[in-house]
Design a protein around this motif. Structure first.
Motif, PDB file in Angstrom:
ATOM      1  N   UNK A   1      37.885  10.091 102.304  1.00  0.00           N
ATOM      2  CA  UNK A   1      37.745  11.395 101.740  1.00  0.00           C
ATOM      3  C   UNK A   1      37.882  11.057 100.057  1.00  0.00           C
ATOM      4  N   UNK A   2      38.731   9.958  99.767  1.00  0.00           N
ATOM      5  CA  UNK A   2      38.843   9.717  98.183  1.00  0.00           C
ATOM      6  C   UNK A   2      37.340   8.862  97.968  1.00  0.00           C
ATOM      7  N   UNK A   3      36.864   8.397  98.940  1.00  0.00           N
ATOM      8  CA  UNK A   3      35.496   7.555  98.581  1.00  0.00           C
ATOM      9  C   UNK A   3      34.358   8.744  98.509  1.00  0.00           C
ATOM     10  N   UNK A   4      34.329   9.754  99.319  1.00  0.00           N
ATOM     11  CA  UNK A   4      33.471  10.890  99.050  1.00  0.00           C
ATOM     12  C   UNK A   4      33.553  11.681  97.975  1.00  0.00           C
ATOM     13  N   UNK A   5      35.018  11.621  97.611  1.00  0.00           N
ATOM     14  CA  UNK A   5      34.941  12.506  96.355  1.00  0.00           C
ATOM     15  C   UNK A   5      34.549  11.711  94.955  1.00  0.00           C
ATOM     16  N   UNK A   6      34.568  10.431  95.268  1.00  0.00           N
ATOM     17  CA  UNK A   6      34.003   9.545  94.116  1.00  0.00           C
ATOM     18  C   UNK A   6      32.624   9.759  93.956  1.00  0.00           C
ATOM     19  N   UNK A   7      31.988   9.593  95.152  1.00  0.00           N
ATOM     20  CA  UNK A   7      30.559   9.991  95.372  1.00  0.00           C
ATOM     21  C   UNK A   7      30.048  11.114  94.698  1.00  0.00           C
ATOM     22  N   UNK A   8      30.606  12.394  94.863  1.00  0.00           N
ATOM     23  CA  UNK A   8      30.432  13.654  94.353  1.00  0.00           C
ATOM     24  C   UNK A   8      30.827  13.782  92.801  1.00  0.00           C
ATOM     25  N   UNK A   9      31.760  12.958  92.351  1.00  0.00           N
ATOM     26  CA  UNK A   9      31.937  12.777  91.002  1.00  0.00           C
ATOM     27  C   UNK A   9      30.795  12.083  90.294  1.00  0.00           C
ATOM     28  N   UNK A  10      30.124  11.495  90.892  1.00  0.00           N
ATOM     29  CA  UNK A  10      29.205  10.677  90.285  1.00  0.00           C
ATOM     30  C   UNK A  10      27.671  11.084  90.499  1.00  0.00           C
ATOM     31  N   UNK A  11      27.737  12.630  91.086  1.00  0.00           N
ATOM     32  CA  UNK A  11      26.508  13.135  91.421  1.00  0.00           C
ATOM     33  C   UNK A  11      25.329  12.128  92.189  1.00  0.00           C
ATOM     34  N   UNK A  12      25.956  11.526  93.276  1.00  0.00           N
ATOM     35  CA  UNK A  12      24.931  10.613  94.092  1.00  0.00           C
ATOM     36  C   UNK A  12      24.451  11.366  95.274  1.00  0.00           C
ATOM     37  N   UNK A  13      24.684  12.528  95.607  1.00  0.00           N
ATOM     38  CA  UNK A  13      24.267  13.083  96.611  1.00  0.00           C
ATOM     39  C   UNK A  13      22.994  13.132  97.021  1.00  0.00           C
ATOM     40  N   UNK A  14      22.441  12.692  98.178  1.00  0.00           N
ATOM     41  CA  UNK A  14      20.834  12.857  98.482  1.00  0.00           C
ATOM     42  C   UNK A  14      19.938  11.839  97.670  1.00  0.00           C
ATOM     43  N   UNK A  15      20.508  10.889  96.906  1.00  0.00           N
ATOM     44  CA  UNK A  15      19.834  10.008  96.269  1.00  0.00           C
ATOM     45  C   UNK A  15      19.777   8.382  96.875  1.00  0.00           C
ATOM     46  N   UNK A  16      18.786   7.598  96.626  1.00  0.00           N
ATOM     47  CA  UNK A  16      18.954   6.485  97.141  1.00  0.00           C
ATOM     48  C   UNK A  16      19.967   5.668  95.991  1.00  0.00           C
TER      49      UNK A  16
END
Length: 274
Positions: free
Chosen positions: A5-20
């Motif tokens: 969950x901490x890692x997913x929160x970081x992915x969201x903070x960096x706006x990486x969703x749906x990207x390569x």
């Protein structure tokens, strides 16, 4: 302990969703255990719809000595010295299902190559591997004659380069920036799928890439997970800025080692190939 969950929160903070995302990571950088290890980091990105791309190089396992009739000048090599760290069985060609990687790449690369659904490139020494919805698009761009095709595809799909607890010396995409600046890539040797020895293109020394930090830092989004500093860069802008900087001042990538043959020959323009 670091949870997914901490890692997913970081992915969201960096706006990486749906990207390569081209990923370079050190699990040690977290300063504490990551629940699930490297697979948890991959899962965090995949759960947000990312496609994860990473180097899966195999120079020690499949690199060959230079044949006497294929030795270009200014190639970052002392041809009289034996290959360092080679474990190659000389009659064995690389295969995408070999399951091997250079041990120096770490546990992340090993975990990615072993994932169900992972796709791996055909370059015998510097393959890339990817997993996720666009994995085939990225990896199909690589061939023995086109080592950095997956990075070009990453930029074409508005991808990101994610450094997790590591520096610019780990940013493989900067080798494509070197090529775009006018340098020729170095040549090394391996067996092709038919068992014939051939030259292939590879990158150079990355020890001087941190000297590009003042130019690339403004492009990055950042966050922190545990003790690990994460930085996400837009691949297209990184390549544009880095290529221009290297073209304007070739010596900007010189590493701290005064006798580095790779840096010397890369800065001079790379190998002399007919």
């Amino acid at each position: 302990m670091i949870l997914v969950e901490n890692l997913i929160a970081a992915v969201d903070a960096l706006h990486l969703a749906e990207r390569p995302v081209m990923l370079h990571a050190s699990l040690r950088s977290f300063g504490t255990a990551v629940d699930g290890g490297a697979d948890a980091l991959l899962d965090a990105l995949l759960k947000r719809g990312c496609t994860v791309l990473a180097p899966a190089f195999t120079e020690p396992q499949f690199g060959l000595p230079a044949p006497p009739d294929l030795r270009p000048a200014r190639n970052g090599l002392d041809y009289a010295a034996p290959p360092a760290g080679s474990t190659c069985q000389e009659g064995v060609p690389y295969r995408v299902d070999c399951g091997l990687i250079n041990p120096r790449l770490g546990v992340l690369a090993a975990a990615l190559v072993g994932r169900a659904g992972a796709v791996r490139g055909r370059h015998p020494l510097n393959s890339f591997a990817a997993v996720g919805p666009r994995a085939a698009d990225l990896i199909d761009a690589q061939s023995p004659d086109d080592v950095y095709g997956p990075i070009r595809e990453l930029t074409d799909h508005d991808g990101r380069i994610l450094l997790v607890g590591v520096g610019l010396n780990r940013m493989t995409a900067l080798h494509l920036a070197e090529q775009r600046s006018g340098r020729r890539l170095f040549r090394r040797w391996a067996r092709d799928e038919d068992g014939e020895i051939r030259m292939v293109e590879v990158g150079s020394c990355s020890g001087g890439f941190p000297r590009l930090e003042p130019l690339l830092a403004p492009l990055a989004r950042s966050t922190v997970v545990g003790a690990s500093h994460w930085r996400a860069y837009p691949a297209r802008q990184v390549l544009a800025v880095a290529s221009a900087a290297i073209a304007a001042r070739q010596g900007i990538t010189r590493c701290p080692e005064p006798g580095c043959l790779l840096c010397r020959d890369a800065i001079a323009g790379g190998p002399v190939v007919s």
